[in-house]
Scaffold this motif. Structure first.
Motif: not given
Length: 256
Positions: A18-23
């Motif tokens: 999750l910490e590596n996702l960019i929305l």
């Protein structure tokens, strides 16, 4: 640096940390690392374990409805259709977190600073204040619990039931007759005497009350009726949550 861009892949989103996702939303991008969201370190650990393919669909929706259980997940799309909000057409994702862990999921969409994420997130929660006796409730305790639960921030809003649980609200609502028939169909012997008394006992025990089966049958019955009375005070929190996530909160009669 490796960068993967996807327009709709819950499989990929559920595997990447999750910490590596960019929305991406609108014309902006929102990193989901701990520096940017209101999630805490232990929230990331929890979500890494429970954010599966089904739940990861929330990253690709234009609106999100977070619910506590299967009953809500089964009934909300049907109720939405009846008030003129087709959730599929509105690109609204229902996320069933299976508990009160919605607090962790909603914080994914809350920013520490900078622009807000423009995705409408509606959380549907039970009030969870049990009756004192014979269907009577402690009004002061209900009021205090409601104040604690209805915390709205940025584009995240929490919608709390009028009393106790979804099932109790359905029983007291204008769909009460259909609900009673459905419960009697699933539990034919347990509700032979006083329905209300039996329902209170069943909801307190929880494990003996087959919520998912009841919701599934009830959903089919609601599909068959012409319309739902949108002035129903016991279902109003569901109507408001659906309209909010569908971006139709200013259209009280619903338009599709």
């Amino acid at each position: 640096v490796q960068l993967l861009l996807t327009t709709h892949s819950p499989n990929l989103a559920s595997k990447v940390k999750l910490e590596n996702l960019i929305l991406c939303h609108g014309n902006q991008v929102f990193p989901l690392g701990e520096t940017y969201t209101k999630l805490k370190s232990d929230d990331y650990k929890f979500l890494e374990h429970f954010l599966d393919v089904t739940k990861a669909n929330l990253f690709f929706a234009k609106g999100v409805i977070i619910v506590e259980g299967w009953a809500e997940e089964l009934l909300i799309p049907v109720i939405a259709d009846k008030i003129g909000c087709n959730l599929t057409r509105c690109e609204v994702s229902i996320v069933n977190v299976g508990s009160t862990a919605y607090k962790r999921y909603k914080d994914i969409f809350l920013r520490r600073e900078g622009p807000e994420i423009g995705i409408k997130v509606a959380v549907i929660a039970d009030l969870d204040v049990k009756p004192i006796e014979d269907g009577k409730f402690n009004a002061e305790k209900e009021k205090a619990e409601r104040v604690k639960l209805e915390v709205n921030e940025q584009n995240v809003q929490v919608f709390v039931g009028k009393q106790w649980t979804l099932e109790w609200c359905l029983y007291k609502s204008k769909l009460g007759t259909i609900f009673i028939d459905t419960v009697n169909e699933v539990h034919p012997e347990a509700y032979a005497s006083s329905f209300e008394e039996s329902l209170i006992k069943a909801l307190k025990k929880k494990k003996t009350f087959r919520k998912r089966e009841i919701a599934d049958i009830l959903a089919q019955k609601i599909k068959a009726i012409a319309k739902i009375d949108q002035t129903d005070e016991y279902l109003d929190y569901l109507f408001k949550a659906i309209r909010y996530a569908s971006r139709k909160e200013h259209e009280p009669n619903g338009h599709d």
